[in-house]
Design a protein around this motif. Sequence first.
Motif, PDB file in Angstrom:
ATOM      1  N   SER A  91       0.825  -1.210   0.000  1.00 30.44           N
ATOM      2  CA  SER A  91       0.000   0.000   0.000  1.00 30.44           C
ATOM      3  C   SER A  91       0.860   1.260   0.000  1.00 30.44           C
ATOM      4  O   SER A  91       0.521   2.250  -0.655  1.00 30.44           O
ATOM      5  CB  SER A  91      -0.936   0.002   1.222  1.00 30.44           C
ATOM      6  N   GLN A 117      -7.365  -4.844   4.433  1.00 31.04           N
ATOM      7  CA  GLN A 117      -6.390  -4.700   3.358  1.00 31.04           C
ATOM      8  C   GLN A 117      -7.007  -4.015   2.140  1.00 31.04           C
ATOM      9  O   GLN A 117      -6.353  -3.219   1.465  1.00 31.04           O
ATOM     10  CB  GLN A 117      -5.812  -6.063   2.999  1.00 31.04           C
ATOM     11  N   LEU A 121      -5.720  -0.502   0.377  1.00 29.40           N
ATOM     12  CA  LEU A 121      -5.464  -0.314  -1.052  1.00 29.40           C
ATOM     13  C   LEU A 121      -6.275   0.860  -1.593  1.00 29.40           C
ATOM     14  O   LEU A 121      -5.786   1.648  -2.412  1.00 29.40           O
ATOM     15  CB  LEU A 121      -5.797  -1.590  -1.827  1.00 29.40           C
ATOM     16  N   ALA A 124      -4.731   4.063  -0.579  1.00 31.30           N
ATOM     17  CA  ALA A 124      -3.502   4.298  -1.333  1.00 31.30           C
ATOM     18  C   ALA A 124      -3.779   4.849  -2.724  1.00 31.30           C
ATOM     19  O   ALA A 124      -2.859   5.333  -3.386  1.00 31.30           O
ATOM     20  CB  ALA A 124      -2.705   2.996  -1.442  1.00 31.30           C
TER      21      ALA A 124
END
Length: 382
Positions: A91, A117, A121, A124
């Motif tokens: 990330s 998770q 992502l 990011a």
Amino acid sequence: MISISTLVSGRQFGAHRLRYGRPADRPPGPVVVYNCTSACNLDCSHCYAQGWPAESLSTDQAKAMLGDLAAMGCPVVLFSGGEPLLREDLSELAAHAVGLGMRAVVSSNGTLITPAQAEALARAGVSYVGISLDGMEATHDRLRGRKSAFRQALAGLEHCRAAGLKVGLRVTLTRQNLSDLPGLLDLARQRRIPRLCLYHLVYTGRGGNLREADLTAPQRRSMMDLMIARAAEASADGDELELLTVDNHADGPYLYLQLQKSDPARAQAAMDLLRISGGNASGERIGCVRPDGTVLPDQFWQSQPLGNVRQRPFSSIWTDAANPLLASLRRRPRPLTGRCRCCRFLDICNGNFRARAEQATGDIWGDDPACYLTDEEIAPRG
């Protein structure tokens, strides 16, 4: 990468500019596949990364490489593996790429994507996550070497969607899973998954052990007929599903020939787009960096290393006018032999996949055995 949906319907999808934008309008740098780790939690029968060194670029080294890619105009970095989720700084690296002005996309087996998770992502700035699904449940679990891999992959896909990430399916097709393709296409429409990319097998890594399981020419034609029909059906129904094929540029001429029979005007429009795209772009508009920093003309061509970003920036390696392989890959036409040399579709195929040709013939300029067009179909027209 050939968008069957665009060529059949004329509709534009998200990456239309990269695939079918005119050269003057395209970003100057290549799309780069960054295999950020060779580690993986599965044991896939067709994995091209099998046997790669365990050594990986550090976070700082990877960020330096990303900065160099951005400076040379790279539009997209595809984080792949191995399984990229096994890299703890994924990330962080994706966010760095996005901050530099590039699109960050992720190719994953999906089994490790938890809600947290997926959210990381999304934060990011990752714009797309491709989830590998190589058949319906029993087939996928067998080919991926793990029971429950199918259900975990779909769960990971749904976690991505819940986090607001665009998702798609990636399918590597062989005789081992060909019969599952209609079910996967149904699954994509039923779950309103916006993209399905069908990959032709390349004989590298473990995939080299599957040459005898590769599709025959009649099977490839039948597969393409199904993809064309399903793309037309989705378009007629107003479905946003985009169907693509990858790693076999013979699919473009075949689609054109089929459209000529049913819709000549649409066939000509498809041909115009295929000419703009220009066919295979290994070593030109697509490149690869392995986990240890080795640069390749594409992610499959392991026998042709171009350099290493630890010793020399990617931009310097990629623009080296003295490299004979890069110079030959960028020639029009390429120095091809055999059937390719006199094929009337050379300008829209560009010799297809050189890594597969080398594995099959020992000659990097030899015929790609995945070309399924007949001698009559490729013969120049008088």
